[in-house]
Design a protein around this motif. Structure first.
Motif, PDB file in Angstrom:
ATOM      1  N   VAL A  27       0.847  -1.200   0.000  1.00  0.00           N
ATOM      2  CA  VAL A  27       0.000   0.000   0.000  1.00  0.00           C
ATOM      3  C   VAL A  27       0.878   1.244   0.000  1.00  0.00           C
ATOM      4  O   VAL A  27       0.644   2.200  -0.759  1.00  0.00           O
ATOM      5  CB  VAL A  27      -0.953   0.011   1.216  1.00  0.00           C
ATOM      6  N   THR A  45      -3.152   1.033  -4.147  1.00  0.00           N
ATOM      7  CA  THR A  45      -4.214   1.691  -3.381  1.00  0.00           C
ATOM      8  C   THR A  45      -5.611   1.165  -3.691  1.00  0.00           C
ATOM      9  O   THR A  45      -6.603   1.752  -3.270  1.00  0.00           O
ATOM     10  CB  THR A  45      -4.186   3.204  -3.631  1.00  0.00           C
ATOM     11  N   LEU A  82      -4.463   3.168   4.151  1.00  0.00           N
ATOM     12  CA  LEU A  82      -4.708   4.409   3.408  1.00  0.00           C
ATOM     13  C   LEU A  82      -5.036   5.547   4.357  1.00  0.00           C
ATOM     14  O   LEU A  82      -4.588   6.687   4.180  1.00  0.00           O
ATOM     15  CB  LEU A  82      -5.848   4.201   2.411  1.00  0.00           C
TER      16      LEU A  82
END
Length: 840
Positions: free
Chosen positions: A432, A437, A467
């Motif tokens: 990530v 993403t 995130l």
């Protein structure tokens, strides 16, 4: 270094993949006694639902196109000489090795019953076993599975898929005795019997003799009997260790090749992995521990540090459509263990948590009928995360009130999120941080969730948590003008009855719009209301292709593709297309979707070309739109001697039904008249394959740059059932996909995966099936050919000119002859001279 691998099953192939990933400098020879490379035994039952051996294959195309690996099929190892380090094969070859890896797997245990070798008595292990069962299934009416464990219930599903009256006979007092407790067993039995399978527990079979109501009679110790036509033994497995015994390797008293923590046997140059191996007195019958052994053996053999330290035997699966999960110690065997139970007999849901005597730690659990909490609970147990103060809320139904939860933040970086591919939370977090993403990107770069898919919900939680930590706004807004996703905009348009972009922008947007939101809004409006896309209020929103109802080419000309439903066209139709091409000097080519493409039409020629094609009986093929393109078909049972279904007739019906549908991206169908699959249906967004029991429906396949095999969503369907499920599937896709998202990518990012999609489309889990079908019927009822609308509307027709203020043609369109046709001239062939001012 010479490596010999005995066995090419799931674990053996994982070992080879690990070697390939490590770029091992070794010459590897693999002995495979079966006639085909490794395939997915976990999903064997799907063979009965229409999948073939190629569908189940685990070997990626081109994997063995290398110089350092040689796979020998139909080659069984017959002897191992440890002193001389050789393996003798059934082909007569004697292979020398530096390192030997035994991945011989297991064999099905068949109780020593009198009559076990009678005709139509089978084991459930290989594709050859399944082919024999299929052959018998065409002759018989009833079948029984001896064994009510994991594999036995999978086998029972196979018999049901063959439309046999199905029974399961189990020696224990409940199904899945190892994995579930009495309460879970009761609910599981009720759900299985609801699906049409008769369950007999606590039955000790004494012998199999001639039957009266069937070919066989199973006589039980309690004096009762059961008459059936076909018997399948699925009563457990035993390690295949005979070669090891004969060679002098150490084996356990109850079988299994003894290994240490590096997967080495009593001979330091011989490794054993998978179900043939015995570690710490235990044989592991699940694929995930076998994969772990394969990784350890590959690393250790190449001189790297790696150890196998056992495996958790927790498991989650769907048996005959029923969610079943077992975690850790489901039977509360640990001293002082306490249990929390939840039972809903109306919905047939059973949940159990087993916690430590102090109440802080999870020791095990059982989930039957609903298992969405499995991933979080498993990680809580494996990583010894403290439970919330009221752990019972973890299994109680959601009432909407605040409740304790186990966040992914509590998981250590070492927590194994995907056991199939050994992906840790730390690896996901790194991916990530490196730019992955989306769930699709995360799957692609880590392989998490690409095997069984059971970890995808947890992978999604990790993604969203990371995130958020990175300060990335987790939103899916379409653009700066609309703070909504495409899915949300679709629902706003539909629910509020919004009919044009101006109204949508005024109510829910800001600014003037852009090249992202305008075409997206146009597409949504067309999907919902099916208005003509070149009406004044819609025309300015369209991209170039939709604006001119044709695909613009590199030289500024357009292609014209008339619809030929199912690839069928009459001789007069072909002549008409040929005459149009000849009259206007167009290049012609047969497309991959079985129709004729006409290239090189100037924009001012389009209306005249369309008129002539319409007069010949053709319609727009929508090759320019985000819509249904083609329904490819083989000739089917009408002409082909192998065909069992009228693929052409059905393809024509489907194409004529869905030809007006606008979607987030283009859609392609394939309809094959038999399992030879000449229409390549399993590489399409929607694919159908005819069998002697009906149509098998596949969805979310894709060719092109990133091919994806379509997945079976339902089988043995009538044409009416196919249409009903296809209506639902397409409208659910149209409703929920993101902008320019193909069905394959949509499916990859769909939380819950195929099981969720099946639940919505087949089982109507959201209660929207009638709504989806009604929406599709509206599209069908309001269809109109866009070419015809354009040529009959003077205002629209006037748009088709190169210059706004002149009827003059585009002089820059230049063709040269090639192979009896034309093509665009290159820059040099135009010999254009552009004057350039010289420097002063």
């Amino acid at each position: 270094m010479k490596i010999v691998v005995i066995g090419h099953g799931m674990v053996g192939h994982k070992f080879l993949e690990c070697l390939a990933e490590q770029n091992a400098h070794a010459q590897v020879t693999i002995l495979c006694e079966e006639p085909r490379p490794a395939y997915d035994r976990v999903h064997l039952s799907e063979f009965f639902a229409g999948k073939n051996a190629d569908d189940l294959s685990l070997v990626k195309p081109g994997f063995f196109e290398r110089d350092d690996m040689v796979l020998k099929l139909n080659a069984r190892a017959t002897a191992i000489d440890l002193a001389n380090k050789t393996v003798t094969a059934s082909t007569g070859e004697v292979l020398a090795y530096d390192k030997l890896v035994m991945a011989t797997g297991s064999y099905p245990f068949v109780p020593p019953l009198p009559g076990k070798d009678r005709k139509d008595c089978f084991v459930y292990r290989t594709i050859e076993d399944l082919e024999a069962m299929l052959e018998a299934g065409k002759r018989v009416k009833t079948g029984v599975v001896i064994g009510g464990g994991l594999l036995g219930l999978e086998c029972a599903k196979a018999l049901r898929d063959m439309n046999l009256e199905t029974h399961v006979v189990e020696f224990s007092p409940r199904l899945m005795a190892v994995q579930v407790d009495d309460g879970g067993g009761r609910v599981l039995r009720a759900k299985i019997e609801e699906l049409g399978v008769t369950v007999h527990t606590g039955k000790n079979t004494l012998q199999i003799v001639d039957g009266e109501q069937g070919a066989h009679r199973m006589e039980f110790a309690d004096g009762t009997h059961l008459d059936v036509d076909m018997i399948v033994f699925s009563a457990g497995i035993r390690p295949r260790d005979q070669l090891a015994r004969e060679a002098g390797l150490a084996v356990g008293p109850r079988g299994g090749i003894i290994i240490d923590n590096t997967c080495r046997t009593s001979d330091p140059d011989v490794y054993a992995i998978g179900e043939c191996a015995l570690w710490n007195g235990q044989v592991f019958g699940l694929v995930a521990p076998g994969y772990d052994m394969a990784r350890v053996a590959a690393k250790h053999l190449l001189g790297q540090q790696a150890e196998f330290t056992g495996a958790d035997m927790s498991t989650k699966l769907k048996l005959m459509g029923v969610d079943v999960a077992s975690i850790g110690d489901p039977h509360a065997k640990e001293e002082g263990a306490r249990s929390y139970l939840f039972t809903d007999e109306r919905k047939q849901i059973y949940k159990k948590l087993v916690v430590s005597s102090c109440g802080k730690y999870l020791l095990g659990g059982v989930l039957v009928g609903e298992a969405s909490a499995y991933g979080a609970l498993l990680q809580t147990m494996l990583n010894r995360i403290e439970l919330p103060e009221a752990p019972e809320y973890l299994i109680l139904p959601d009432t909407g009130a605040a409740r304790p939860a186990i966040g992914v933040d509590k998981l250590p970086a070492t927590a194994q999120v995907c056991s199939c591919n050994d992906v840790s939370k730390g690896a996901l977090c790194e991916a990530v941080a490196g730019g992955a993403t989306t769930i699709g990107a995360l799957k692609s770069c880590t392989s998490a969730g690409t095997a069984c898919g059971g970890c995808v919900p947890l992978v999604t939680q990790v993604l969203n948590a990371e995130l958020k930590k990175l300060g990335v706004a987790v939103n899916n807004h379409l653009c700066e003008h609309f703070p909504y996703s495409r899915q949300e905009l679709y629902h706003l348009v539909r629910v509020e009855g919004i009919k044009d972009f101006g109204e949508l922008l005024a109510r829910h947007g800001k600014g003037l719009g852009c090249d992202v939101c305008k075409p997206t809004a146009a597409n949504i409006l067309a999907s919902v209301w099916n208005d003509f896309v070149l009406k004044p209020k819609h025309a300015s929103l369209q991209d170039s292709n939709d604006y001119f109802l044709g695909n613009i080419q590199k030289d500024g000309t357009y292609s014209v593709v008339p619809r030929m439903p199912g690839g069928e066209v009459t001789a007069d139709g072909l002549i008409a297309v040929g005459m149009v091409a000849k009259k206007y000097g167009l290049y012609t080519k047969i497309t991959g979707g079985q129709r004729v493409d006409l290239f090189g039409a100037r924009v001012d020629q389009l209306p005249a070309i369309w008129e002539e094609l319409i007069a010949a009986g053709f319609e727009s093929g929508h090759a320019y739109g985000k819509s249904l393109r083609t329904v490819k078909s083989c000739v089917g049972s009408t002409w082909c001697r192998y065909g069992v279904g009228d693929s052409v007739g059905f393809a024509i019906a489907l194409e004529n039904r869905y030809k007006g549908l606008r979607a987030p991206h283009k859609i392609k169908f394939g309809v094959s008249g038999c399992t030879r699959e000449c229409a390549e249906a399993q590489g399409k967004d929607v694919g159908l394959i005819a069998t002697d029991k009906g149509w098998n429906l596949y969805v979310c396949g894709n060719g092109g740059m990133k091919p994806r095999h379509a997945e079976l969503i339902a089988s043995n369907l009538s044409e009416e059932e196919v249409v009903r499920l296809t209506d639902r599937f397409l409208m659910f896709y149209v409703r929920t996909a993101e902008r320019l998202q193909r069905t394959s990518t949509w499916r990859e990012n769909l939380e819950g995966g195929l099981d969720y999609l099946k639940a919505v489309v087949v089982d109507d889990s959201l209660g929207i099936a009638q709504e989806l079908e009604a929406q599709m019927q509206h599209v069908v009822d309001t269809y109109a050919c866009e070419w015809k609308e354009a040529v009959t509307d003077p205002t629209v027709r006037r748009r088709f000119r190169h210059f706004v203020n002149s009827a003059q043609a585009d002089e820059n369109v230049v063709f040269v002859p090639e192979r009896g046709q034309v093509r665009p001239a290159t820059f040099d062939e135009r010999r254009r001279v552009i004057p350039i001012a010289s420097a002063a």
